[in-house]
Design an enzyme around this catalytic site. Sequence first.
Site, mmCIF file in Angstrom:
data_model
loop_
_atom_site.group_PDB
_atom_site.id
_atom_site.type_symbol
_atom_site.label_atom_id
_atom_site.label_comp_id
_atom_site.label_asym_id
_atom_site.label_seq_id
_atom_site.Cartn_x
_atom_site.Cartn_y
_atom_site.Cartn_z
ATOM 1 N N TYR A 128 0.824 -1.220 0.000
ATOM 2 C CA TYR A 128 0.000 0.000 0.000
ATOM 3 C C TYR A 128 0.858 1.270 0.000
ATOM 4 O O TYR A 128 0.860 2.030 -0.954
ATOM 5 C CB TYR A 128 -0.911 0.035 1.242
ATOM 6 C CG TYR A 128 -2.075 -0.951 1.253
ATOM 7 C CD1 TYR A 128 -2.458 -1.652 0.122
ATOM 8 C CD2 TYR A 128 -2.801 -1.149 2.425
ATOM 9 C CE1 TYR A 128 -3.527 -2.541 0.158
ATOM 10 C CE2 TYR A 128 -3.876 -2.036 2.472
ATOM 11 C CZ TYR A 128 -4.237 -2.728 1.322
ATOM 12 O OH TYR A 128 -5.291 -3.589 1.357
ATOM 13 N N SER A 129 1.570 1.515 1.127
ATOM 14 C CA SER A 129 2.251 2.805 1.313
ATOM 15 C C SER A 129 3.344 3.035 0.276
ATOM 16 O O SER A 129 3.965 2.093 -0.213
ATOM 17 C CB SER A 129 2.902 2.865 2.704
ATOM 18 O OG SER A 129 1.923 2.845 3.703
ATOM 19 N N THR A 135 -0.081 8.119 5.262
ATOM 20 C CA THR A 135 -1.432 8.285 5.794
ATOM 21 C C THR A 135 -2.395 8.699 4.685
ATOM 22 O O THR A 135 -3.540 8.270 4.649
ATOM 23 C CB THR A 135 -1.411 9.337 6.923
ATOM 24 O OG1 THR A 135 -0.603 8.822 7.977
ATOM 25 C CG2 THR A 135 -2.800 9.624 7.447
ATOM 26 N N GLU A 242 -9.817 -6.443 9.360
ATOM 27 C CA GLU A 242 -8.654 -6.387 10.252
ATOM 28 C C GLU A 242 -8.977 -5.723 11.582
ATOM 29 O O GLU A 242 -8.274 -5.925 12.564
ATOM 30 C CB GLU A 242 -7.538 -5.600 9.536
ATOM 31 C CG GLU A 242 -6.149 -5.902 10.009
ATOM 32 C CD GLU A 242 -5.712 -7.320 9.648
ATOM 33 O OE1 GLU A 242 -4.725 -7.762 10.219
ATOM 34 O OE2 GLU A 242 -6.385 -7.988 8.820
ATOM 35 N N THR A 369 -2.837 6.094 11.671
ATOM 36 C CA THR A 369 -2.254 6.852 12.781
ATOM 37 C C THR A 369 -3.340 7.192 13.785
ATOM 38 O O THR A 369 -4.515 7.367 13.434
ATOM 39 C CB THR A 369 -1.616 8.171 12.312
ATOM 40 O OG1 THR A 369 -2.657 9.076 11.954
ATOM 41 C CG2 THR A 369 -0.698 7.974 11.123
ATOM 42 N N ASN A 370 -2.934 7.315 15.039
ATOM 43 C CA ASN A 370 -3.926 7.626 16.064
ATOM 44 C C ASN A 370 -4.565 8.998 15.851
ATOM 45 O O ASN A 370 -5.674 9.241 16.322
ATOM 46 C CB ASN A 370 -3.296 7.511 17.452
ATOM 47 C CG ASN A 370 -3.174 6.049 17.888
ATOM 48 O OD1 ASN A 370 -3.482 5.144 17.110
ATOM 49 N ND2 ASN A 370 -2.749 5.820 19.100
ATOM 50 N N GLU A 371 -3.876 9.873 15.115
ATOM 51 C CA GLU A 371 -4.483 11.172 14.805
ATOM 52 C C GLU A 371 -5.689 10.982 13.872
ATOM 53 O O GLU A 371 -6.765 11.533 14.092
ATOM 54 C CB GLU A 371 -3.460 12.118 14.155
ATOM 55 C CG GLU A 371 -2.435 12.680 15.115
ATOM 56 C CD GLU A 371 -1.479 11.619 15.652
ATOM 57 O OE1 GLU A 371 -1.182 10.658 14.925
ATOM 58 O OE2 GLU A 371 -1.049 11.761 16.807
#
Lengths: 390, 363
Positions: A128-129, A135, A242, A369-371
């Site tokens: 993916y990335s 992100t 997931e 990301t938690n953000e």
Amino acid sequence: MDVELSARDLEWREEVRRFLADAVTDELRAELAEPRPAGRGPAEAAFWRKVGERGWMSLTWPQEYGGRNLDALRRLILVDEFEYAGAPMLDMTITSLAPVIIRHGTPANKERWLPGIRSGEIRFALGYSEPDAGTDLAALRTSAVLDGEEWVVNGDKIWNTGAHTQTHEWLAVRTGPDPGHRGISIVIVPLDAPGVTVQPIWTWGDHRTNQVFFDSVRVPRDHLIGEVNRGWDYIVAALDNERGHLGSVGGLRRVVDELIEAARVTVVDGRLLCEDPVARLAIAELHAEVEVARLLSYQVASGGVDGVVETVPATMLKVLVTELRAKIGSVGMSLFGLHGQLAGPRAPLGGLLEHTYRLAPLFRFGGGTNEVMRDIIAQRGHGLPRSGRR
Amino acid sequence: MDFTYSADQSDLAALCRDVFESEYPPEPALAEETHSAKLHAALAQAGILGLAFEESVGGSGGSLFDLGIAFREAGRAPAPTTFAGTVFAGLLVDRLGSAEQRASFLAPLCAGERLATVAFAEPSTDGDPSLLRTAATRAGDGWTLTGVKDFVPDASSADTIVVAAVADTGLAFFLVPAHAPGVSIVRRQTFGHDRQDEITLDGVSVPADAHLAGASLDAYLACRDAMVALQCMEMLGGAERVLEMSAEYVRTRHQFGRPIGSFQAVQHHIADMAIEVAAGAAAAHRALWLVAGGRPARAEVAIAKTWLSRAFVAVTLHAHQVHGGMGYVREAPLHLFSQRAKTLELQLGTRRAHLEAIAGTLW
């Protein structure tokens, strides 16, 4: 309301525990504890054979595809127990990608990939990335262009953790002219295809990830999953599969259980940790928080419909558990004073604490990301307007 | 595993919410009062005061779980402190009293005609039964009580105080009329403007039937677990309300030409509040469900209290941050929750005491 696992759930947990007691051998533990593993070792291969013999490679698949259609709660119980036992994690090819093929794939896709996935011969790495699309995944640029009956793939992927142990790439590529989410497809690329180069990247957590380069790599036309330019939907569907795993706390439960045991016998500044008033309460708090996190994970998994758990609760769980991991690693190390910084077999908990500490950032920024997770919670959970993110 | 309410439980929650909202509108000036006769009468009328007591003693024949649902709604109001205090006194009498004591005490309580409270803490301890000093000595058929009780909620408005004391049999509880000779009540100055009193018992005589004969340390601790589980539901309700108020405020408050809820920093306050609340809901309901089923749940109750006491405070701090001055003024209700959060954290076992209880289950 019933806040406890059912008899059926407990039976399942026992079945998983019995399997792990047999399958997680000392050789496997030693192999997995190697600081910089080259790839999958013989003990791990043996472990996966046992998983396969048990028929567990297709656990989460519908029954008509030879699976057991495991619901989200029992899937979570399985992941919890695997984590607690220190076993290798079930491949996401099995748990989240194969179900996407089953649901969205063409008949040819299913025939081509599912038997090999179930036998363990085909394992996908998640491509993916990219260096400029993290992100903001929809900014990806790796392209696949149809040339006759073949796709020609060009570009590069990063944070490609499985590229040196898996057999194929589950590759997100741009196939259409539209920017953003539209125009993305999923293409399966064999990792041994000409034009694929895998370059290792070592992380602070001592695990290997990779950058993978694709230089005019040619794959057959039917390696495209489902429909062309529908890849974003499949990425989201895989992520939904997931979610139930992201919040599993088996690994953290293991760390805190070992911390509780170590506190019985570890003397710091002349006092057993379990008799030190500050250490006692610090560990009690970690224990309480792991228990609350576990309870929330069960709640989230048991609230799912058709095996897919709801996004907002699962997202809250992801943030909670990953922040807790950072706290457990840090507080745990501090309790041992100077000895807290030791690594290797003579370290507190045999190095489990310092490894937890080093892994903590990965879990906080990885898997979304938690953000971004907090954006989702605020916007979808509480109706707040969209912020700058697309 | 199933964390959802049944249809009946959802109906009960809706009924409780309706009573609290219609009989006790959230006007801060009103909410500063520690008792509302109007609300109390409505709670009695709706059967909420007697929810967990048998019909034979005047109750509604519900369960402790049902009572927990009512406490969650009380936390949203936030209800006057006489609600929890009176119900807690009723729970102690229901569990530790004789049939006659239960009937004579609980019937008026369920009818809304009795305000009561529990006096446990003393200058020597916040809640450890082994450190109590108040003495109960036998005098003829009855008893004489001497000692000081502290931080007793709403003792001045109560007609009966359930007093914990040390007797020759160990931990004992007595029904003491608030106006009995030898009882003096002095209000403590608390930051939350609630009513907590110091009670001096100077040779107070009570008859034999004032002694709750079923009292034992274990019976008391089991009852206290139930109270703490209910308190956790109250904290949960308060935290949920503060989260809702905050989300609503940031959706509608505009600065720089856009809702402040569109700013990521503000969104993350809301997200963190939501996580605290979601986890707290799971913990509180587990504790409540276990104690309501008569199951041992010391650790689960302590874990719930540990989580919710920290979470409720944290949620109110986030809320102040996103509300700014609009939430800070006395006309706004937010500070009522902020002070209740800290008060509830300290009552019925501080976080530290509950962490120590958890530690006691580990080693």
